[in-house]
Write an enzyme that holds these catalytic residues in place. Structure first.
Site, mmCIF file in Angstrom:
data_model
loop_
_atom_site.group_PDB
_atom_site.id
_atom_site.type_symbol
_atom_site.label_atom_id
_atom_site.label_comp_id
_atom_site.label_asym_id
_atom_site.label_seq_id
_atom_site.Cartn_x
_atom_site.Cartn_y
_atom_site.Cartn_z
ATOM 1 C CD GLN A 14 -2.528 1.277 2.492
ATOM 2 O OE1 GLN A 14 -2.053 0.823 3.536
ATOM 3 N NE2 GLN A 14 -4.004 1.626 2.611
ATOM 4 N N GLY A 15 0.614 2.103 -0.909
ATOM 5 C CA GLY A 15 1.162 3.327 -0.933
ATOM 6 C C GLY A 15 0.589 4.507 -0.637
ATOM 7 C CE1 TYR A 16 -4.280 4.119 -0.460
ATOM 8 C CE2 TYR A 16 -5.468 4.401 1.416
ATOM 9 C CZ TYR A 16 -5.392 3.983 -0.005
ATOM 10 O OH TYR A 16 -6.696 3.968 -0.486
ATOM 11 C CB SER A 17 1.690 6.447 5.268
ATOM 12 O OG SER A 17 0.561 5.950 5.968
ATOM 13 C CD GLU A 25 -6.289 0.232 6.059
ATOM 14 O OE1 GLU A 25 -6.583 1.104 5.393
ATOM 15 O OE2 GLU A 25 -5.242 -0.285 6.540
ATOM 16 C CB SER A 50 -3.989 8.398 14.216
ATOM 17 O OG SER A 50 -4.711 9.752 14.158
ATOM 18 C CD GLU A 75 -4.713 10.046 18.748
ATOM 19 O OE1 GLU A 75 -4.365 9.533 17.786
ATOM 20 O OE2 GLU A 75 -4.614 9.873 19.833
#
Length: 398
Positions: free
Chosen positions: A126-129, A244, A383, A385
């Site tokens: 996965q290339g998200y962050s 997810e 996260s 939060e």
């Protein structure tokens, strides 16, 4: 919502149990139950057993090789798999990018990619962050500029789980800087063997190589690999993330971990009595068990919603928060149950073939690395939060 299984669902559960008793390799189950190190070959062996049974792509339509299970049947499968020590399927291909391709991709993309996910030819990551973006995913800076029949991709992704094994990566990339941040993002499928792609390992606190940085330096990606419409990737990303986050609650895994905790507390002694009989420790176990039961009911409520034709919404964010907090509490209590014997961390003990001296309870070898590794649960997948912000906006209307 009916909290009891029907006769058909109980029969299905029996079928699942029979399959797991007969087909789940004992060495793989032992690794999972003891928290030992899993190899790529272990995952691939179990995947092929599931594919042969027709039970691998549980989120896919039958026409693409999926299995026609109800939401309750999927829930039963997840719970029983955890109870028997079956490894969790690596989700990036089968449970994450595949549903996006099925819903938003072209028919050519479905025919090309889906069979390769089933066969194991494609291992996805996965290339998200990105560095500096954290959970503010819309602030991503990896650029993709259209050049004829290709996009030219430049940028960096981080926290790319198991990227060292992957030959495909699905990426969110910025294709428009002139619009609102969420409206200028596209969803690209990128071959990791393309010139300009570099993978660099990140060694985590538990000493494992699980995550990576991925760099893109003038990487040419065919326009064919764009999923859906350009600049509409944020919609596809949110679709992926709701599924997810529901899975990240890990209710079945927490039930198995709680059972393991009780076993450890039953063996450990305090003042000549089993630790599990100590009033203070017993109260802690009881509290986390109550929390887990409540989260399990929330999970069933979401399943009932899906069964009725809905899709997971902000409720999946609530479940992600509580589920990850519970899992962290259980790993903390497991470590505390072993006391000072949880402190030594001999990395080699994580291999099932280790024949050296065990410094503590054999089941305790993985407790410290598991405790450290599980700290990530409240951060990844968005996260906790961020999940709380989603809940306040979408449920509380604040």
């Amino acid at each position: 919502m009916n909290m009891n299984y029907t006769a058909d669902e109980l029969a299905f559960r029996d079928d699942v149990r029979t399959f797991l008793e007969e087909k789940l390799p004992a060495d793989i189950a032992a690794k999972v139950k003891q928290g030992r190190r899993m190899s790529r070959a272990d995952h691939e062996r179990w995947q092929q057993i599931l594919v042969k049974q027709g039970w691998y792509a549980t989120h896919w339509p039958e026409e693409y090789g999926g299995v026609k299970w109800t939401a309750v049947q999927k829930h039963i499968w997840d719970e029983e798999s955890c109870r028997y020590g079956a490894p969790r399927s690596i989700p990036f291909g089968v449970n994450m990018v595949a549903p996006v391709i099925i819903k938003f991709g072209s028919e050519e993309q479905k025919q090309h990619y889906l069979p390769r996910i089933l066969s194991g030819e494609h291992w996805w990551c996965q290339g998200y962050s990105e560095p500096g973006s954290g959970s503010d995913l819309a602030s991503l800076k990896t650029r993709a500029v259209r050049d004829g029949d290709h996009y030219i991709v430049n940028g960096q992704k981080t926290w790319t789980t198991l990227g060292q094994h992957a030959n495909m990566i699905f990426c969110l990339v910025r294709t428009n800087t002139e619009v609102k941040a969420q409206e200028g993002i596209s969803f690209l499928l990128i071959d990791m063997d393309t010139p300009g792609v570099t993978v660099r390992p990140i060694i985590t606190l538990d000493g494992e190589h699980e995550v990576n940085e991925v760099f893109f330096d003038d990487v040419k990606v065919p326009v064919y690999n764009l999923v859906g419409e350009e600049d509409k990737g944020w919609t596809y990303a949110k679709y992926l993330l709701t599924y997810e986050r529901t899975g990240l609650a890990g209710i079945g895994a927490s039930k198995a971990a709680l059972s393991h905790l009780k076993a450890i507390a039953g063996r450990q002694q305090k003042n000549g009595r089993p630790l599990i009989e100590d009033p203070t420790f017993a109260q802690r176990i009881a509290q986390v068990e109550i929390d887990l039961m409540a989260a399990s009911i929330s999970n069933l409520r979401i399943i009932a919603s899906v069964e009725g034709g809905g899709v997971p919404g902000a409720e999946s964010s609530m479940l992600k928060v509580r589920g990850t907090e519970i899992r962290q509490t259980i790993t903390d209590l497991s470590r505390r149950a072993l006391g000072p014997y949880a402190q030594p961390f001999v990395e080699e003990e994580l291999d099932l073939a280790y024949e050296g001296e065990h410094l503590s309870d054999e089941d305790g070898a993985a407790l410290s690395p598991q405790y450290f590794n599980m700290r990530k649960l409240s951060i990844f997948g968005g996260s906790n939060e961020i999940q709380k912000n989603i809940v306040t906006k979408m449920i509380l209307g604040l």
